[in-house]
Design a protein around this motif. Structure first.
Motif, short mmCIF file in Angstrom:
data_model
loop_
_atom_site.label_atom_id
_atom_site.label_comp_id
_atom_site.label_asym_id
_atom_site.label_seq_id
_atom_site.Cartn_x
_atom_site.Cartn_y
_atom_site.Cartn_z
N GLY A 130 0.79 -1.22 0.00
CA GLY A 130 0.00 0.00 0.00
C GLY A 130 0.82 1.28 0.00
O GLY A 130 0.27 2.37 0.01
N ILE A 131 2.17 1.15 -0.01
CA ILE A 131 3.03 2.34 -0.12
C ILE A 131 3.34 2.54 -1.60
O ILE A 131 3.68 1.59 -2.31
N THR A 132 3.22 3.78 -2.08
CA THR A 132 3.36 4.04 -3.51
C THR A 132 4.32 5.21 -3.78
O THR A 132 4.60 6.02 -2.91
N LEU A 133 4.73 5.29 -5.05
CA LEU A 133 5.65 6.31 -5.54
C LEU A 133 5.09 6.87 -6.84
O LEU A 133 4.55 6.10 -7.65
N SER A 134 5.20 8.18 -7.06
CA SER A 134 4.81 8.76 -8.35
C SER A 134 6.03 8.77 -9.26
O SER A 134 7.10 9.21 -8.87
N LEU A 135 5.83 8.26 -10.47
CA LEU A 135 6.95 8.07 -11.41
C LEU A 135 6.53 8.36 -12.83
O LEU A 135 5.47 7.92 -13.27
N ARG A 136 7.33 9.12 -13.55
CA ARG A 136 7.09 9.42 -14.97
C ARG A 136 8.25 8.98 -15.80
O ARG A 136 9.36 8.98 -15.41
#
Length: 136
Positions: A130-136
């Protein structure tokens, strides 16, 4: 007692957006996503025993990086299921004993999006989902 019980810090508490500093020195978010290949700094607890052993209540202040306590167990991070290159995993300079800093390079093959799963592994133990990262 488990040898390790890793937990990544999240912005809103136990789940959601991970607390991650990007190369710019600012925080990761959906409006400020990380890039593949970028170096990130994460913070965690539960790394287990370190070498040298941590000193309760003391600040991590040493003359050289080589002197900072590091986990005895291996540390790895998966971003969207892809292994990140760990550049440093050990005591967070200037912070209290027990806070682990992880410097990593985002894998070139990591998926992109606003909520990419990120998992910390220390030895055989993994951080909660449930831990997330924003990535492009």
């Amino acid at each position: 007692v488990a040898p390790a019980a890793p937990g990544l810090f999240a912005v809103s508490g136990g789940t959601g957006q991970v607390v991650a500093l990007q190369e710019s020195g600012c925080c990761n978010s959906s409006t400020n996503p990380a890039r593949r290949g970028e170096v990130l700094v994460l913070y965690a607890t539960g790394e287990g025993q370190t070498n040298p052993p941590g000193r309760d209540g003391s600040l991590a202040e040493y003359a050289t990086l080589a002197e900072f306590p590091r986990p005895l167990l291996p540390v790895s991070v998966l971003i969207g299921g892809q292994p990140a290159e760990i550049l440093y995993a050990g005591a967070a300079p200037g912070f209290v004993a027990g806070l682990m800093q992880i410097n990593l390079r985002v894998p070139a093959t990591a998926p992109t999006g606003d909520a990419i799963p990120i998992t910390l592994r220390v030895g055989e133990a993994t951080s909660r989902s449930g831990i997330t990262l924003s990535l492009r």
